[in-house]
Write an enzyme that holds these catalytic residues in place. Structure first.
Site, PDB file in Angstrom:
ATOM      1  N   ASP A 243      -0.580   9.683  -3.197  1.00 42.96           N
ATOM      2  CA  ASP A 243      -1.208   8.365  -2.998  1.00 42.96           C
ATOM      3  C   ASP A 243      -2.593   8.286  -3.652  1.00 42.96           C
ATOM      4  O   ASP A 243      -3.573   7.898  -2.992  1.00 42.96           O
ATOM      5  CB  ASP A 243      -1.375   8.062  -1.492  1.00 42.96           C
ATOM      6  CG  ASP A 243      -0.097   8.261  -0.687  1.00 42.96           C
ATOM      7  OD1 ASP A 243       0.995   8.088  -1.251  1.00 42.96           O
ATOM      8  OD2 ASP A 243      -0.211   8.595   0.514  1.00 42.96           O
TER       9      ASP A 243
ATOM     10  N   GLU B  56       4.937  -1.198   0.020  1.00 37.56           N
ATOM     11  CA  GLU B  56       3.691  -0.511   0.388  1.00 37.56           C
ATOM     12  C   GLU B  56       2.904  -0.227  -0.881  1.00 37.56           C
ATOM     13  O   GLU B  56       3.291  -0.642  -1.971  1.00 37.56           O
ATOM     14  CB  GLU B  56       3.989   0.795   1.145  1.00 37.56           C
ATOM     15  CG  GLU B  56       4.780   1.806   0.348  1.00 37.56           C
ATOM     16  CD  GLU B  56       5.225   3.016   1.166  1.00 37.56           C
ATOM     17  OE1 GLU B  56       4.978   3.076   2.384  1.00 37.56           O
ATOM     18  OE2 GLU B  56       5.847   3.924   0.586  1.00 37.56           O
TER      19      GLU B  56
END
Ligand code: FUB
Length: 313
Positions: free
Chosen positions: A13, A221
């Protein structure tokens, strides 16, 4: 050409920014906790954040690990699962916004502040008022206003909320219903709270219709915002269809017109990224699970160069 950035540890991420003449990478720090895989991401049991940095060509430059910048034990309100985070600079201070579960099992967003991009970061005692869900992305516009994009489905709990209020029972739209949108909110001048009620980030097709719940390109997301040539580019992960997608708009609030797929599925369930311009070139930072032999919760950071024509015209 692409490169694994940090082979000595599992991280994911990546949120990436240029501060001064260095690139700073703010990843999640994956670990093997022993939790079993489930559809709510219970296997992602991260405890702390590191910051990495480099100077020069991201494909070859040495990567510095500045060590732990925040640990879950230092955050009074957070119990576990330190997921995605991002950092923005304002007036020489650095604000890290991160997602973690509180002691009621709810994801909230918290803020921690530092004097330098490499921390250490001092956490606020409480989460941001009215915050929920995961995956914050911080974007500073040319006028100095700072926006936070956030949200994630399934384990990210976005389906538990409507109009910024908790629902009695979670609800995921289905079929031809409009897809569940990410959220965007302007931050207060001190970057510690939301300045307004979060608004939906609507992604529309070429006819101006919101993408539907059954569209493989709908938001899931990993919100990311960057600006190029005066336009606002919103990119995101589609989760269970495993794509990274790109959309464009004329305001930080959207709506954003779907442009296309940015990255095809990688090895591993999740795909999550950031886009940054550095040394006059565009870069995509993301992760995959090749080095861990497709162990979903052990991800490795990657970088590749992007074609600048993606953001032209
Ligand atoms: O790292 C935990 C979660 O996995 C992130 O919040 C999602 O974006 C996915 O990458």
């Amino acid at each position: 050409m692409q490169r694994y950035l940090f082979p000595s540890d599992y991280m994911a991420d990546p949120s990436v920014h240029v501060f001064g003449d260095r690139l700073y990478i703010y990843p999640s720090h994956d670990r093997d906790s022993g939790e079993a895989f489930d559809d709510d991401g219970g296997h992602f049991q991260m405890r702390d954040y590191h910051v990495l940095s480099l100077q020069g060509d991201p494909l070859t430059a040495d990567v510095t690990d500045h060590g732990v910048i925040l640990d879950v034990d230092d955050v009074p309100w957070a119990e576990k699962q330190m997921w995605d985070n991002d950092v923005v600079e304002k007036n020489g201070q650095y604000y890290l916004v991160f997602s973690a579960k509180d002691y009621n099992g709810l994801f909230r967003l918290g803020v921690a502040v530092a004097d330098r991009p490499e921390g250490p970061f001092r956490p606020q005692a409480d989460p941001i008022r009215g915050s929920y869900s995961i995956d914050p992305c911080l974007f500073k516009d040319d006028d100095g206003q700072i926006y936070c994009y956030f949200g994630g489905l399934w384990g990210g709990q976005l389906q538990r909320y409507a109009d910024n209020k908790a629902l009695k029972a979670e609800r995921l739209p289905e079929g031809d219903e409009p897809a569940l949108p990410s959220r965007v909110v302007r931050m207060t001048d001190d970057v510690l709270q939301f300045a307004e009620a979060p608004r939906p980030v609507v992604i529309v097709d070429e006819n101006g219709n919101p993408l539907k719940a059954n569209d493989p390109h709908r938001f899931f997301e990993a919100s990311w915002m960057h600006k190029a040539d005066g336009k606002y580019f919103f990119s995101y992960s589609t989760g269970d269809s495993h794509l990274l997608c790109l959309a464009v708009g004329t305001s930080p609030y959207g709506p954003f017109r779907f442009l296309g797929e940015l990255l095809q599925p990688v090895v591993g369930w999740t795909t999550h990224h950031s886009i940054v311009r550095y040394a006059d070139r565009w870069w995509l930072f993301h992760h995959d699970c090749v080095p861990s032999n497709d162990t979903t919760w052990l991800r490795s950071l990657k970088v590749k160069e992007l074609d600048p024509s993606l953001f032209e015209g």
